[in-house]
Design a protein around this motif. Sequence first.
Motif, PDB file in Angstrom:
ATOM      1  N   ASP A  97       0.374  -0.983  -0.580  1.00 55.08           N
ATOM      2  CA  ASP A  97       0.041  -0.338   0.200  1.00 55.08           C
ATOM      3  C   ASP A  97       0.585   0.941   0.011  1.00 55.08           C
ATOM      4  N   PHE A  98       0.506   2.419  -0.526  1.00 56.01           N
ATOM      5  CA  PHE A  98       0.755   3.428  -0.512  1.00 56.01           C
ATOM      6  C   PHE A  98       0.961   4.597  -0.446  1.00 56.01           C
ATOM      7  N   VAL A  99       1.285   5.126  -0.428  1.00 62.73           N
ATOM      8  CA  VAL A  99      -0.165   7.509  -0.400  1.00 62.73           C
ATOM      9  C   VAL A  99       1.628   8.686  -2.117  1.00 62.73           C
ATOM     10  N   TYR A 100       0.862   9.158  -2.441  1.00 64.14           N
ATOM     11  CA  TYR A 100       1.669  10.409  -3.393  1.00 64.14           C
ATOM     12  C   TYR A 100       2.704  11.141  -2.383  1.00 64.14           C
ATOM     13  N   ASP A 101       3.840  11.100  -2.574  1.00 65.78           N
ATOM     14  CA  ASP A 101       4.392  11.796  -1.651  1.00 65.78           C
ATOM     15  C   ASP A 101       5.540  12.834  -2.597  1.00 65.78           C
ATOM     16  N   PRO A 102       5.211  13.432  -3.888  1.00 64.61           N
ATOM     17  CA  PRO A 102       6.262  13.600  -4.230  1.00 64.61           C
ATOM     18  C   PRO A 102       7.538  14.680  -4.503  1.00 64.61           C
ATOM     19  N   GLN A 103       6.852  15.638  -3.126  1.00 62.96           N
ATOM     20  CA  GLN A 103       8.071  16.253  -2.505  1.00 62.96           C
ATOM     21  C   GLN A 103       9.151  15.674  -1.544  1.00 62.96           C
ATOM     22  N   GLY A 104       8.782  15.000  -1.080  1.00 60.11           N
ATOM     23  CA  GLY A 104       9.164  14.351   0.186  1.00 60.11           C
ATOM     24  C   GLY A 104       8.808  15.224   1.807  1.00 60.11           C
ATOM     25  N   GLY A 105       8.763  14.283   3.162  1.00 58.13           N
ATOM     26  CA  GLY A 105       8.830  14.363   3.715  1.00 58.13           C
ATOM     27  C   GLY A 105       6.429  15.093   4.869  1.00 58.13           C
ATOM     28  N   ARG A 106       6.256  15.096   3.894  1.00 61.02           N
ATOM     29  CA  ARG A 106       4.380  14.714   3.883  1.00 61.02           C
ATOM     30  C   ARG A 106       4.113  13.764   5.187  1.00 61.02           C
ATOM     31  N   TYR A 107       4.926  12.606   5.471  1.00 60.93           N
ATOM     32  CA  TYR A 107       4.699  11.646   6.553  1.00 60.93           C
ATOM     33  C   TYR A 107       5.722  11.181   7.427  1.00 60.93           C
ATOM     34  N   SER A 108       6.843  12.462   7.593  1.00 57.63           N
ATOM     35  CA  SER A 108       7.980  12.522   8.143  1.00 57.63           C
ATOM     36  C   SER A 108       7.557  11.506   9.538  1.00 57.63           C
ATOM     37  N   GLN A 109       6.326  12.702  10.090  1.00 56.78           N
ATOM     38  CA  GLN A 109       5.910  13.072  11.986  1.00 56.78           C
ATOM     39  C   GLN A 109       4.875  11.883  12.002  1.00 56.78           C
ATOM     40  N   PRO A 110       5.000  10.961  11.801  1.00 55.06           N
ATOM     41  CA  PRO A 110       2.918  10.330  12.560  1.00 55.06           C
ATOM     42  C   PRO A 110       2.836  10.689  13.702  1.00 55.06           C
ATOM     43  N   LEU A 111       1.280  11.297  13.666  1.00 53.77           N
ATOM     44  CA  LEU A 111       0.636  11.641  14.256  1.00 53.77           C
ATOM     45  C   LEU A 111       0.970  10.377  15.620  1.00 53.77           C
ATOM     46  N   GLY A 112       0.949   9.376  15.796  1.00 56.11           N
ATOM     47  CA  GLY A 112       0.574   7.819  16.376  1.00 56.11           C
ATOM     48  C   GLY A 112       2.079   8.682  17.452  1.00 56.11           C
ATOM     49  N   ARG A 113       2.933   8.654  16.644  1.00 53.68           N
ATOM     50  CA  ARG A 113       4.638   9.562  17.600  1.00 53.68           C
ATOM     51  C   ARG A 113       4.580  10.376  18.300  1.00 53.68           C
ATOM     52  N   LYS A 114       4.211  10.877  17.641  1.00 55.13           N
ATOM     53  CA  LYS A 114       3.813  12.534  18.250  1.00 55.13           C
ATOM     54  C   LYS A 114       3.242  12.516  19.868  1.00 55.13           C
ATOM     55  N   MET A 115       2.202  11.742  19.498  1.00 52.94           N
ATOM     56  CA  MET A 115       1.593  11.255  20.705  1.00 52.94           C
ATOM     57  C   MET A 115       2.438  10.386  22.086  1.00 52.94           C
ATOM     58  N   THR A 116       3.054   9.646  20.906  1.00 58.16           N
ATOM     59  CA  THR A 116       3.205   8.560  21.939  1.00 58.16           C
ATOM     60  C   THR A 116       5.171   8.848  22.188  1.00 58.16           C
ATOM     61  N   PRO A 117       5.654  10.280  22.848  1.00 56.26           N
ATOM     62  CA  PRO A 117       6.473   9.883  22.397  1.00 56.26           C
ATOM     63  C   PRO A 117       8.087   9.342  23.089  1.00 56.26           C
ATOM     64  N   ASP A 118       7.205   8.000  23.745  1.00 56.23           N
ATOM     65  CA  ASP A 118       8.227   7.362  24.266  1.00 56.23           C
ATOM     66  C   ASP A 118       8.583   6.043  23.710  1.00 56.23           C
ATOM     67  N   THR A 119       7.726   6.107  22.417  1.00 63.37           N
ATOM     68  CA  THR A 119       7.398   5.075  21.311  1.00 63.37           C
ATOM     69  C   THR A 119       9.222   4.147  21.435  1.00 63.37           C
ATOM     70  N   THR A 120       8.365   2.802  21.012  1.00 59.75           N
ATOM     71  CA  THR A 120       9.947   2.009  20.398  1.00 59.75           C
ATOM     72  C   THR A 120      10.268   2.518  18.944  1.00 59.75           C
ATOM     73  N   PRO A 121      11.885   2.545  18.724  1.00 54.44           N
ATOM     74  CA  PRO A 121      12.303   3.663  18.069  1.00 54.44           C
ATOM     75  C   PRO A 121      12.354   3.004  16.089  1.00 54.44           C
ATOM     76  N   TYR A 122      12.302   3.526  15.617  1.00 58.06           N
ATOM     77  CA  TYR A 122      11.873   3.893  14.410  1.00 58.06           C
ATOM     78  C   TYR A 122      12.754   4.988  13.084  1.00 58.06           C
ATOM     79  N   ASP A 123      13.209   4.374  12.436  1.00 60.46           N
ATOM     80  CA  ASP A 123      13.546   4.756  11.390  1.00 60.46           C
ATOM     81  C   ASP A 123      12.904   5.903  10.599  1.00 60.46           C
ATOM     82  N   LEU A 124      12.766   7.170  10.884  1.00 62.06           N
ATOM     83  CA  LEU A 124      11.878   7.917   9.164  1.00 62.06           C
ATOM     84  C   LEU A 124      12.195   8.210   8.308  1.00 62.06           C
ATOM     85  N   SER A 125      13.748   8.184   8.392  1.00 58.75           N
ATOM     86  CA  SER A 125      14.509   9.006   7.871  1.00 58.75           C
ATOM     87  C   SER A 125      14.319   8.432   6.330  1.00 58.75           C
TER      88      SER A 125
END
Length: 369
Positions: A97-125
């Motif tokens: 499954d995929f989303v459209y992101d022609p410029q990049g960076g649109r999905y770099s800060q997922p809401l779930g992660r921002k709401m749970t800052p102590d979450t398991t590490p995951y590389d979003l680079s």
Amino acid sequence: MLATLLAAAAVHAAAVSPACDLERPSGQPGCTRAAVDALPMNAIQVIGTHNSYKLAIAPAEMAKLRAINPKGADSLDYSHKPLTEQLDDGARQLELDFVYDPQGGRYSQPLGRKMTPDTTPYDLSAMAKPGMKVIHIPDLDYRAVCTLLVDCLREVRTWSKAHPDHVPILIIFNLKQDQLKVPGATPLLPFDAKAMDAADAEIRSVFKPGELITPDLVQGRHKTLREAVAAGAWPKLKAARGKIMLAMDEAPDVVAVYRGGRKSLEGRAMFVNIDERSPAAGYVTLNEPVELADRIRAAVKAGIIVRTRADADTAEARRNDIARQAAAFASGAQYVSTDYMDPDLRFGPYVAKLPGGGRARLSPAWAGP
């Protein structure tokens, strides 16, 4: 001469045992490479994985989700190995499954992660790079074994090149554009005509000419794709080994944007999930093998390739219920999808395996050329 060749092909097809592993013929009577390779690719049945890219939601994020929506949390509580390992284990259908992101960076800060800052590490680079991003539910279920669509496809291509005798692998795509109705969720970009062209461009940037089984390849000189598949135009296994087939599994309005003004799917990289009577029909998703058993069998007999599901939303795994998967395999659908090629021991022993073992078998709905 043509009649002689057709008769010979029919003899080969009739000579193949239902128990034969079509990917690795034994050479014994009923399972010779010559007989197997004379079959069209739509004669096979294989197993594959649903949402093949999906990693588990981080524990803290899952706990928050479960507190809000326990049933929804249960339906998302599964994950998969890296694509290479799935293919090694015998998966011959994958889903991305995929989303459209022609410029990049649109999905770099997922809401779930921002709401749970102590979450398991995951590389979003990789989210910063332009291009399609492989995601199940943006902001909520965003962890994947490969982030960029092109990276996922490159992994499949690398495995395919190392295993050139594999039966055709089907990759199904869902195009994510339905907005998550949660305050602060990332706005999703629509898949308009430009986005559809970009998706095809990414696919063709990975796979070289001759590596894909495309609608144009199957349609050939027939007036429509539907006419071609009804006439038995799918490549024989000898030609289809080592190849990849792609299909968009989407609603009619999304499929219509991808087709544009085409009569079938001329020039497109993907087949589409569409009504079996359409001029563009060559593939259809029929995910309910119990309720739609007759329709699946009829579609297979009409030359259409079908994907169905052995299980869904973790329900069968939690009950160790094999009724749905039994119906899926019995239906004759060429590609049967599961979340449990391996059991999730938190739930119990439930697992889905191709009957008889092996990598590929004759579809029970296959009635010969």
